[in-house]
Design an enzyme around this catalytic site. Structure first.
Site, mmCIF file in Angstrom:
data_model
loop_
_atom_site.group_PDB
_atom_site.id
_atom_site.type_symbol
_atom_site.label_atom_id
_atom_site.label_comp_id
_atom_site.label_asym_id
_atom_site.label_seq_id
_atom_site.Cartn_x
_atom_site.Cartn_y
_atom_site.Cartn_z
ATOM 1 N N ASP A 18 0.830 -1.212 0.000
ATOM 2 C CA ASP A 18 0.000 0.000 0.000
ATOM 3 C C ASP A 18 0.865 1.262 0.000
ATOM 4 O O ASP A 18 2.002 1.239 0.477
ATOM 5 C CB ASP A 18 -0.923 -0.030 1.230
ATOM 6 C CG ASP A 18 -2.100 0.925 1.089
ATOM 7 O OD1 ASP A 18 -2.361 1.401 -0.039
ATOM 8 O OD2 ASP A 18 -2.757 1.182 2.114
ATOM 9 N N HIS A 35 2.710 3.321 -8.860
ATOM 10 C CA HIS A 35 2.519 1.889 -9.126
ATOM 11 C C HIS A 35 3.742 1.329 -9.866
ATOM 12 O O HIS A 35 4.180 0.209 -9.606
ATOM 13 C CB HIS A 35 1.250 1.657 -9.950
ATOM 14 C CG HIS A 35 -0.012 2.113 -9.257
ATOM 15 N ND1 HIS A 35 -0.304 1.770 -7.962
ATOM 16 C CD2 HIS A 35 -1.043 2.889 -9.670
ATOM 17 C CE1 HIS A 35 -1.465 2.313 -7.615
ATOM 18 N NE2 HIS A 35 -1.934 2.998 -8.638
ATOM 19 N N LEU A 129 10.619 -20.794 -4.907
ATOM 20 C CA LEU A 129 9.678 -19.863 -4.261
ATOM 21 C C LEU A 129 8.396 -19.830 -5.080
ATOM 22 O O LEU A 129 8.442 -19.836 -6.314
ATOM 23 C CB LEU A 129 10.297 -18.450 -4.223
ATOM 24 C CG LEU A 129 9.384 -17.269 -3.857
ATOM 25 C CD1 LEU A 129 8.966 -17.348 -2.386
ATOM 26 C CD2 LEU A 129 10.099 -15.930 -4.116
HETATM 27 C C1 IPE Z 1 -5.352 -2.688 -0.312
HETATM 28 O O1 IPE Z 1 -5.033 -1.351 -0.476
HETATM 29 C C2 IPE Z 1 -5.345 -3.379 -1.655
HETATM 30 C C3 IPE Z 1 -4.030 -3.540 -2.277
HETATM 31 C C4 IPE Z 1 -2.885 -3.212 -1.742
HETATM 32 C C5 IPE Z 1 -4.055 -4.143 -3.585
HETATM 33 P P1 IPE Z 1 -6.142 -0.231 -0.634
HETATM 34 O O2 IPE Z 1 -5.441 1.064 -0.763
HETATM 35 O O3 IPE Z 1 -7.077 -0.589 -1.724
HETATM 36 O O4 IPE Z 1 -6.925 -0.341 0.736
HETATM 37 P P2 IPE Z 1 -7.749 0.777 1.543
HETATM 38 O O5 IPE Z 1 -8.711 1.369 0.576
HETATM 39 O O6 IPE Z 1 -6.764 1.762 2.035
HETATM 40 O O7 IPE Z 1 -8.405 0.029 2.662
HETATM 41 C C1 IPE Z 2 -1.445 0.273 -3.435
HETATM 42 O O1 IPE Z 2 -1.248 1.647 -3.475
HETATM 43 C C2 IPE Z 2 -1.651 -0.316 -4.807
HETATM 44 C C3 IPE Z 2 -3.047 -0.688 -5.097
HETATM 45 C C4 IPE Z 2 -4.029 -0.658 -4.234
HETATM 46 C C5 IPE Z 2 -3.328 -1.151 -6.441
HETATM 47 P P1 IPE Z 2 -2.459 2.659 -3.511
HETATM 48 O O2 IPE Z 2 -2.837 2.917 -4.916
HETATM 49 O O3 IPE Z 2 -3.574 2.198 -2.627
HETATM 50 O O4 IPE Z 2 -1.794 3.957 -2.888
HETATM 51 P P2 IPE Z 2 -2.404 4.917 -1.783
HETATM 52 O O5 IPE Z 2 -2.844 4.053 -0.648
HETATM 53 O O6 IPE Z 2 -3.554 5.635 -2.427
HETATM 54 O O7 IPE Z 2 -1.288 5.826 -1.418
HETATM 55 MG MG MG Z 3 -4.039 2.416 -0.671
#
Ligand code: IPE
Ligand code: IPE
Ligand code: MG
Length: 238
Positions: A18, A35, A129
């Protein structure tokens, strides 16, 4: 006493990757740049697992709820996934890494599904792995699908409801062939599970890093595993 001591290296690590968006935002970049930068952290996490002897690595890459993001971001993520798979095919083969997925991958664009099928097939015999990508994954969706499959077996007379045990449920989950994660890492300082492996994480050790995923590199992974090695897992015993 001996059995309550932790194995110093977890067999299965799961990561909620995240903070890509915030990483990009802090640099005045579009979210998709975050990303893209996150893909390098994936490479380092895979290498760290190989070096430390972790056997399974599950990566939360796209959740069921992420389909509710703006279409532009979904398109960028799918394109990155396709590029990632194209570049990983060779690398995973060279490193003896096997790729698998969990989640409703039938909902992904055909081009992604094709690349996924190819890499999964090409790496199926690899043994160092197993990298499990959670794609279009949600734990409640997974449990719903499992319940439906079990109900169908009961309806067909193949399964007696009295014989439904927790192992029956585990066998009908997407993760049926994998051990439960021992260690869950979440980056970007959020203290929540966001619909990730609710059943399978019942006894996992949790680790929250304040770093955003693109900043979480090999040394961070190693430090997290050092922390794990100091934990005492009890599984309800004394
Ligand atoms: C969780 O992250 C999903 C992934 C890392 C793929 P999100 O950014 O979607 O989760 P919330 O919205 O903060 O709970
Ligand atoms: C995690 O990073 C990747 C996915 C959920 C696909 P985010 O896109 O949720 O990044 P933040 O949490 O908005 O910073
Ligand atoms: Mg996020």
């Amino acid at each position: 006493m001996g059995e309550a001591l932790p194995d110093s290296v977890p067999q299965h690590v799961a990561i909620i990757m995240d903070g890509n968006g915030r990483w990009a935002q802090a640099r005045g970049l579009p979210r998709k740049a975050g990303h893209r930068a996150g893909a390098e952290s994936v490479r380092e996490a895979v290498d760290a697992c190989l070096e430390l002897g972790v056997s399974f690595l599950t990566l939360y890459a796209f959740s069921s709820e992420n389909w509710n993001r703006p279409q532009k971001e979904i398109d960028a993520l799918m394109k990155l996934l396709e590029q990632f798979l194209k570049s990983k095919g060779k690398e995973f083969s060279k490193k003896n890494v096997r790729l698998r997925t969990i989640g409703r991958t039938n909902l992904l664009p055909p081009s992604c599904r094709e690349q996924l099928a190819k890499v999964i097939n090409d790496t199926s015999g690899n043994t160092a792995l197993t990298v499990i990508l959670a794609l279009s994954y949600g734990s409640r969706e997974e449990l719903t699908d499992a319940t439906r499959r079990i109900a169908l077996k009961v309806q067909a007379g193949e399964l007696d409801p009295a014989d439904i045990e927790k192992e029956t449920i585990a066998r009908h989950l997407d993760t049926a062939e994998f051990p439960d994660p021992d260690f869950l890492i979440r980056t970007s300082g959020e203290f929540r599970l966001s619909n990730f492996l609710l059943w399978q994480l019942s006894y996992a050790e949790l680790f929250i890093s304040p770093k955003n995923w693109p900043d979480f590199r090999k040394t961070d992974f190693r430090e997290a595993l050092e922390d794990y090695s100091r934990r005492q897992r009890r599984f309800g015993r004394v």
